[in-house]
Design an enzyme around this catalytic site. Structure first.
Site, PDB file in Angstrom:
ATOM      1  N   ARG A 921       1.445  -1.322   0.163  1.00 18.99           N
ATOM      2  CA  ARG A 921      -0.297   0.022   0.416  1.00 18.99           C
ATOM      3  C   ARG A 921       0.723   1.119   0.427  1.00 18.99           C
ATOM      4  NH1 ARG A 921      -3.308  -0.398   4.798  1.00 18.99           N
ATOM      5  NH2 ARG A 921      -4.406  -1.784   3.896  1.00 18.99           N
ATOM      6  N   ARG A 990      -1.893   6.605   9.905  1.00 20.64           N
ATOM      7  CA  ARG A 990      -1.736   6.034   8.303  1.00 20.64           C
ATOM      8  C   ARG A 990      -2.443   7.218   7.019  1.00 20.64           C
ATOM      9  NH1 ARG A 990      -4.651  -0.412   8.647  1.00 20.64           N
ATOM     10  NH2 ARG A 990      -2.851  -0.532   9.961  1.00 20.64           N
ATOM     11  N   LYS A1055      -3.284   1.318  14.876  1.00 18.92           N
ATOM     12  CA  LYS A1055      -3.861   2.257  14.019  1.00 18.92           C
ATOM     13  C   LYS A1055      -4.740   3.148  13.856  1.00 18.92           C
ATOM     14  CE  LYS A1055      -7.664  -0.855  11.948  1.00 18.92           C
ATOM     15  NZ  LYS A1055      -7.760  -1.363  10.771  1.00 18.92           N
ATOM     16  N   LYS A1057      -6.075   7.008  12.288  1.00 17.43           N
ATOM     17  CA  LYS A1057      -6.470   7.697  11.273  1.00 17.43           C
ATOM     18  C   LYS A1057      -6.889   9.163  10.954  1.00 17.43           C
ATOM     19  CE  LYS A1057      -7.456   3.029   9.213  1.00 17.43           C
ATOM     20  NZ  LYS A1057      -9.070   2.282   8.798  1.00 17.43           N
ATOM     21  N   CYS A1276     -14.877  -3.822   0.493  1.00 20.05           N
ATOM     22  CA  CYS A1276     -13.110  -3.846   0.634  1.00 20.05           C
ATOM     23  C   CYS A1276     -12.963  -5.592  -0.362  1.00 20.05           C
ATOM     24  CB  CYS A1276     -13.004  -4.058   1.831  1.00 20.05           C
ATOM     25  SG  CYS A1276     -13.815  -6.132   2.354  1.00 20.05           S
ATOM     26  N   CYS A1321     -15.512  -8.992   6.399  1.00 17.14           N
ATOM     27  CA  CYS A1321     -15.074  -9.279   7.888  1.00 17.14           C
ATOM     28  C   CYS A1321     -15.365  -8.129   8.784  1.00 17.14           C
ATOM     29  CB  CYS A1321     -13.520  -9.945   7.697  1.00 17.14           C
ATOM     30  SG  CYS A1321     -12.351  -8.337   7.877  1.00 17.14           S
ATOM     31  N   CYS A1325     -13.207  -2.324   6.577  1.00 18.47           N
ATOM     32  CA  CYS A1325     -12.075  -1.036   5.889  1.00 18.47           C
ATOM     33  C   CYS A1325     -13.329  -0.557   4.931  1.00 18.47           C
ATOM     34  CB  CYS A1325     -11.549  -2.450   4.285  1.00 18.47           C
ATOM     35  SG  CYS A1325     -10.569  -3.017   5.799  1.00 18.47           S
TER      36      CYS A1325
END
Length: 1426
Positions: A921, A990, A1055, A1057, A1276, A1321, A1325
């Site tokens: 990514r 990120r 993470k 964001k 996703c 899942c 995302c």
């Protein structure tokens, strides 16, 4: 072809009654038997071994190979080629227990040719009769060990069938024979004895079905003068004076006494009507039987017997029958009477059906050679040329004729050139055409000029007239013959050999439709020839093996090379499908399995290159190529090492002695410790099956605790142990979690398949083993009562199977439930002490501290600032993977390790490791890139990835399928584009995303610059990235140490964001991010600052109510200058207060809820040294993209393209990747990725507009004629690459949208936007938890359904149904959308409507997400209520 009730009934009986079932596929179109048998063959409860023989294969030989079976069945739709080929084998087959089920359609001509060689022939008119006769035929063949022919009508779909229970069929076959009263068994060859045999089987069948079964059915006048025998699909229920009807069901045996019993003394005339329209002999079979019976009988007066043909009985009336009787009695009666219209007078030959999936290849041919494609065996020619027009022999003859005619044309052109009277202009055109005659485009254009010139000058010479007559051959045609893999069974008989050996310039496209997963169900003795190898052996034939669902570009390349090659070409095309209803997704999966496993390699063989001194063979299968390279690397490693560096080899050998001594010392010490530990301690083996790692941790913890108690313990996955090894163990503990609908985790599936197989055969190999099982599951994962058995199903099944295999349970089954207070630990704490007690070590005092489990926090702090052993892992060529700890660290470098889950089971069965690859990514703040950067990204996808790349929901590029050997070079190429991947993933900040809003050019530029500053400021400072990937070593060596001023050695708990939104568009879903900056504009239209929101996040764990989605809470307002610092301080408070003990509760959203918003805000302001100002007013209108052209404030133009789910690739009729590459070559502006996974071609100057618009139109990138639903959808990646996926997403959502948008269109909502999102899942995302409608994967084909999200991204949705499949989704949405269309208020969005209409309650905050889930009032889910 869908199966009629009669075909379905016969298929079912044949499958349930037989040991072996051989089905002959149809000549054109899918076989109805194949469709009927598919549900049975796909079931785990297998009865018969089913073999599908391609049309033209030798069915007789296949049946004879299985003559030892208790019962054989053969199914086919009547076709002369199929049935005539059986005649040679019928003498042998007649004495085998075989039933031939042959379906006919109003014509028995083809089927009746078999009657002379078989002892029993039955005929069924109706679907019910076909069902009962199938049982009768099976009973006859099984009990008498003879062959039976069962002819039945295909019928129509309106018929109904009462079927017997499947469990009763086998007992019916084995039941003792029942003889007719007073009969004595005689040899079966005697007609009367054969009739008694039939009656015995019929009695048994009647007792099963409770319906009469008679050889004849007679009705009509009691004292007739005329008897009409019918053999065909007709039952005349007419009451005609003096006429009686006999409907024949038993065609053979037909004893004369049986026929005579139907004839009363009053009968003077017998008419035999048979539905045979292509009978070539003078006398028909039933007519001969009736005549023979009458001649042998002792009748007072013999009636006149007349033959007739029965046509379409559906149109026959009572008056037609009366007219037939009258005509038969007249002196002018024809030799053969007829009743009903003949099919030959009703219809002409129809073109063979071309399955819809196969049209994909013909479309490609039409696109590549639009004006010169010549399909020599096109189905369209059948109407004029007959059925032979589709055969390769016919096509080869046509090709030879055309090529010879073109040679005549060339000779005429050359002759005209020599004519001195020809004008200079025509002479020039003739010369140019002759030079370009083999060029497709030029020969056509020049040919048109030539025809116009010749007609204009009106030349009368023979050569000129010849050219005009053959004008259609002036263009260089691309000649193709298209066939199926059936041609591979007999290369000579199929005509393929003649085409390959012809040396003619023709191309052959052969479609292979056998799915990889069912490749072993075909007859193994009737092997397809390797056409590619056969053709290559000729030496002068171009050969290619392709698969459009694997590599579209390779298909194009192969077809174009085949067209250019001056000789025969054979292109093999893989297109695996069972029927026309097979979804494209299934074809894609089967293709991937076949290509990646090497079953269907992609390659090209071009002899023209060999003549040029180049390599003629090109292997295009990446997976095969990579495995071959890995093998060669391993084989050549040592020899290359010794050859290139002999001094290094000597050093290796020289140090071997010291290394060996040291290793021996360590092993001796370990052996001594093991000996002390194992004295008087029973051994314990712990085996586990785990996907997510939870069961693995429990198993390893149990083994460690066993060692601390003095036990000799070992721990391994279930799949790593064979049953033979397991049988040698004394005490074994199994720990397993659950995957999907009660399935075993991946590393236990081979083991459980073996166990199930042994249990099914009744074997007991584990009689000396004592065992206990601990299962881990979630009792609420499948909340509906009918799904309750899925809870801990794998553990329960394993416990039961081990007992069946003879093992002894030493501790009862233990179950851990995620819904308990401590999750699975509640059940585990009760179960573990029982294990120690049973092993006699419960009283052992454990003084040594239990080692702390290794977590991500340990990995990070021990990694030397994200280095770990990544360099060593990259150098290890023995595996395609990295070490587990390194895969956690590579995330910080923007890299995820994955494997192809479509072929995971296949590779495990082959004994090889998973097909590992990596996702990369890119970090690209704001999603803006230059055309030059786009071109490099496009190149990276082709050279290092899988040929595609994805635009992600975080406005950046994502590459899939990068193998380990290509990782470093791929990242170096990304760096060459002045981009990087550092911090694109991992426990850091990120990629920072920004609203695109093309119309507000100035504001976007300011927000974009701010986003870049935030991204750079929060970037990790480690130099590991540059050392590992870019080979940039520190000049001072170890004298300088890395330091992370913001992150420290532990980095963040999870993470982080950041998003920047520009009202009125919330396309970035600012409230779904940890930190959201909302741009505020002052009175002058300038950017004044930002409202700051914090605490948004999407991730959830199914069944774990401690996890939930949350939208950000407003903290206040900051200026542009303060923004970077505010982001930093929020991140630092999260760094110091986030939950590092439980990663599932480590995000900022949980930190804020745990601390309280006011306390959290105060902590941030304390670090800032000032208080944030109150938030300022703003409003959002939507969170979707504006598609099409928009002009910005600066006069530049912007076009937003619809890229479904962000996947940039070339597909049939959608060459988006190529189109965007061509645009990037000429574009002078920028590209902007949107957070909804679409693309904006931005900053287009006015003078560039025509060029960009032309390219957009050329590659169909300007097609925005999609429904509002599709334009608002997002998904996703999920399968096959994402390791966390539980269900399909990117590959499935477009198919679901196809069906839901039909509902929208039916209700007038085609252009209305409904935000629908899907993830494979619960990690979120694609930001599903703020969509108006969302689906979150739980298991393959099963999703949670959520409703009520805010159209502006301002409100969370809520679970409406915890488990739904596609039929349930459509059943729920259909009335809901209809009601929305009828009852919505002006401007009311779907998410708001479902709340107002009472379907779902609104979600007020993240912690209340589970409150009132499952619907409201009458719409409430019963499972939730329970």
């Amino acid at each position: 072809m869908s199966a009629s009730p009669s075909v379905a009934a016969v298929s079912r009986i044949a499958y349930l009654a037989s040991d072996i079932l051989v089905n002959a596929l149809s000549a054109s179109g899918p076989s109805p038997f194949q469709a009927s048998l598919h549900p049975f063959t796909a079931s785990s409860d297998t009865k018969a071994a089913v073999t599908h023989l391609p049309f033209g294969a030798d069915a007789g030989a296949a049946l004879l190979r299985h003559r030892s079976a208790r019962l054989l069945s053969y199914t086919a739709v009547a076709h002369p080629q199929l049935l005539n080929s059986l005649l040679l084998h019928l003498p042998e087959l007649s004495s085998t227990p075989t039933v031939f089920h042959v379906a006919v359609s109003n014509d028995l001509s083809d089927a009746l040719v078999l009657t002379s060689s078989l002892p029993f022939v039955l005929y069924s008119r109706t679907a019910q009769q076909a069902h009962d006769h199938a049982l009768l035929a099976s009973r006859l063949a099984f009990t008498e060990f003879i062959a039976v022919l069962h002819i039945f009508e295909l019928g129509d779909h309106a018929e109904s069938v009462h079927e017997v229970d499947g469990d009763r069929i086998q007992p019916f076959l084995f039941a003792p024979k029942l003889s007719p009263r007073g009969s004595v068994q005689k040899p079966t060859s005697d007609p009367s004895s054969a009739l008694q045999t039939y009656q015995s089987a019929a009695i048994a069948t009647v007792s099963l079905v409770r319906r009469p079964l008679r050889p004849f059915t007679q009705h009509g006048a009691s004292e007739p003068h005329t008897v009409i025998f019918t053999l065909g699909r007709a039952t005349f229920k007419y009451d005609i004076d003096g006429v009686s009807f006999v409907d024949v069901a038993l065609v053979k045996p037909l004893p004369s006494s049986t026929v005579l019993n139907t004839l009363s003394p009053s009968v003077t005339r017998v008419i035999v009507l048979e539905q045979i329209h292509r009978w070539t002999m003078k006398w028909t079979p039933l007519y001969l039987e009736v005549v023979s019976a009458i001649q042998q009988g002792e009748l007072p007066s013999r009636p006149v017997v007349q033959s007739g043909v029965l046509g379409d009985a559906s149109t026959v009336t009572e008056s037609d029958v009366a007219a037939l009787v009258q005509e038969a009695a007249s002196d002018s009666a024809p030799a053969r009477l007829s009743l009903g219209a003949s099919p030959s007078t009703q219809a002409t030959a129809s073109a063979p059906h071309v399955p819809k999936h196969e049209v994909a290849y013909t479309k490609i041919l039409h696109n590549l050679f639009p004006d010169r494609l010549d399909i020599l065996n096109s189905p369209e020619q059948v109407a004029s040329q007959g059925q032979a027009a589709t055969t390769p022999e016919f096509a080869l003859g046509v090709a030879r004729g055309e090529i010879e005619a073109r040679e005549e044309l060339i000779a005429a052109v050359q002759e005209l050139l020599r004519d001195p009277t020809v004008s200079i202009d025509i002479h020039s055109i003739l010369s140019r055409w002759l030079g370009a005659r083999d060029d497709g485009a030029k020969s056509k254009r020049i040919g048109e000029e030539l025809v116009a010139a010749l007609e204009g000058e009106k030349l009368t010479s023979p050569a000129a007239q010849k050219i005009l007559i053959l004008r259609r051959l002036l263009p260089a045609l691309s000649r193709w013959i298209i066939g199926s893999d059936a041609w591979s069974y007999d290369l000579g008989a199929s005509g393929l050999h003649h085409a390959v050996a012809s040396k003619l310039n023709i191309n052959i496209l052969i479609l292979d439709t056998t799915p990889y997963s069912t490749r072993n169900t075909v007859d193994p003795h009737r092997r397809k020839q390797d056409v590619g190898l056969y053709a290559m052996n000729h030496g002068d034939v171009y050969v290619a093996s392709t698969a459009v669902y694997s590599s579209y570009s390779q298909v194009l390349q192969a077809l174009m090379e085949a067209d250019r090659y001056p000789g025969p070409s054979v292109v093999l095309a893989y297109l695996p499908y069972v029927s026309e209803s097979t979804p494209a997704l299934e074809i894609l999966k089967e293709t991937k399995l076949a290509v990646d496993s090497g079953y269907w390699p992609l390659y090209r063989w071009n002899p023209a290159k060999e003549r040029e001194g180049k390599e003629p063979f090109s292997l295009d299968s990446d997976a095969v190529k990579n495995e071959l390279q890995t093998f060669l690397d391993r084989q050549n490693h040592l020899s290359q090492l010794v050859r290139s560096k002999p001094e290094l080899a000597a050093e290796l050998v020289g140090s071997l002695g010291e290394n060996l001594k040291q290793a021996r010392k360590q092993r001796a010490a370990q052996a001594y410790d093991d000996l002390l530990t194992a004295i008087d301690a029973p051994p314990l083996t712990v085996l586990y099956a785990s996907d997510g790692g939870k069961a693995e941790k429990v198993a390893k913890r149990l083994a460690t605790r066993g060692k601390l108690r003095g036990l000799s313990t070992s721990v391994a996955t279930m799949d790593s142990v064979t049953i033979e090894d397991l049988a040698k163990e004394e005490m074994v503990v199994f720990v397993t979690s659950v995957a999907g609908q009660g399935e075993f985790p991946q590393n236990g599936r081979t083991f459980i398949k073996t166990v199930n197989g042994l249990a099914a055969r009744g074997e007991r190999p584990l009689t000396s083993v004592k065992y206990s099982v601990f299962g881990m599951g979630d009792s609420h994962y499948w909340p509906r009562p009918e799904d309750a058995h899925y809870y801990n199903k794998s553990g329960k099944d394993l416990d039961a199977r081990l007992e069946q295999l003879g093992a002894t349970r030493f501790v009862p089954l233990g179950l851990g439930d995620d819904q308990d207070a401590d999750g699975p630990e509640t059940g585990y704490k009760a179960w573990e002490p029982l294990v120690w007690k049973a092993l006699g070590v419960d009283a052992v005092e454990v003084k040594e501290a239990e080692p702390e489990p290794i977590t991500n926090e340990h990995i990070k702090v021990a990694s030397q600032y994200l280095r770990g052993t990544i360099v060593e892992g990259l150098a290890d060529t023995s595996t395609g993977a990295l070490a587990p700890s390194d895969t956690q660290l590579t995330k910080f470098h923007g890299i995820y390790q994955q494997d192809d889950r479509d072929i995971r089971d296949e590779r495990q069965a082959q004994g090889v490791e998973p097909a590992y690859s990596f996702m990369i990514r890119v970090r690209m703040p704001g999603g803006v890139c230059l055309p030059q950067q786009w071109l490099i990204m496009d190149q990276i996808a082709d050279e290092h990835g899988n040929g595609t790349f994805k635009i992600t929901t975080r406005q950046t590029f994502q590459f899939h399928g990068v193998i380990k050997r290509h990782l470093k070079s791929a990242i170096q190429d990304i760096n060459r584009a002045l981009l990087d991947t550092l911090a694109a993933c991992g426990d850091v900040n990120r990629n920072v995303i920004v609203s695109t809003v093309p119309s507000l050019s100035k504001l976007h530029a300011q927000a974009y610059e701010f986003a870049k500053r935030v991204s750079e400021h929060l970037l990790p400072r480690t130099t590991a990235y540059h050392e590992i990937w870019l080979d940039k070593k520190l000049v001072a060596g170890d004298a300088l140490k890395d330091v992370e001023p913001l992150y420290g050695q532990f980095y963040l708990p999870r993470k982080f964001k950041v998003a920047v939104a520009i009202p009125p568009n919330n396309d970035v879903d600012v409230f779904a991010n940890d930190v959201g900056f909302i741009a505020i504009v002052d009175e002058k239209g300038e950017l004044a600052g930002f409202n700051v929101a914090a605490g948004g996040g999407m991730g959830v764990t199914h069944g774990n109510k401690k996890t939930y989605p949350r939208i950000g809470s407003m903290l206040g307002f900051c200026t542009v200058e303060q923004g970077v610092e505010v982001a930093e301080k929020i991140m630092i408070v999260q760094r110091d207060n986030g939950n590092r003990a439980d990663r599932k509760n480590a995000r900022l959203k949980y930190t804020i809820d745990r601390m309280g918003l006011d306390v959290f805000k105060a902590a941030v302001e304390k670090l800032l040294g000032y208080q944030l100002a109150p938030a300022r007013p703003f409003s959002f209108e939507k969170n979707i993209d504006d598609f099409g052209w928009i002009t910005g404030q600066d006069g530049r133009h912007h076009f937003t393209c619809f890229i479904e789910n962000g996947r940039v690739q070339d597909e049939p009729e959608r060459d988006f990747k190529t189109g965007l590459r061509e645009i990037a070559k000429v574009h002078k502006g920028t590209f902007r990725m949107t957070a909804n996974q679409h693309l904006i071609i931005s900053d287009v100057p006015t003078e560039e507009l025509p060029t960009i618009k032309r390219l957009l139109a050329q590659y169909k990138l300007d097609n925005l004629a999609h429904s509002g639903l599709r334009l608002s959808s997002s998904a996703c990646v999920a399968f096959p690459t994402c390791g966390l996926a539980m269900a399909e997403s990117e590959r499935y959502l477009p198919l679901l949208v196809d069906k839901v948008e039909k509902i929208c269109e039916e209700n007038g909502l085609r252009n209305d936007s409904i935000v629908m999102r899907m993830t494979g899942c619960p990690n979120g995302c694609a930001r599903p938890y703020i969509a108006e409608v969302a689906f979150v994967g739980k298991a393959p084909g099963t999703y949670s359904m959520l409703l009520g999200g805010g159209y502006h991204g301002q409100r969370l949705n809520k679970i409406y149904r915890e488990t739904v499949t596609e039929p349930e989704i459509l059943a729920i949405l259909s009335p809901m959308i209809k009601r929305y269309a009828l009852e919505r208020h002006q401007g009311e969005h779907f998410g708001d409507f479902v709340i107002r209409a009472g379907y779902i309650a609104p979600t007020t905050e993240g912690k209340a997400w589970y409150d009132r889930m499952g619907g409201e009032g009458q719409y409430r889910d019963i499972a939730v209520t329970a």
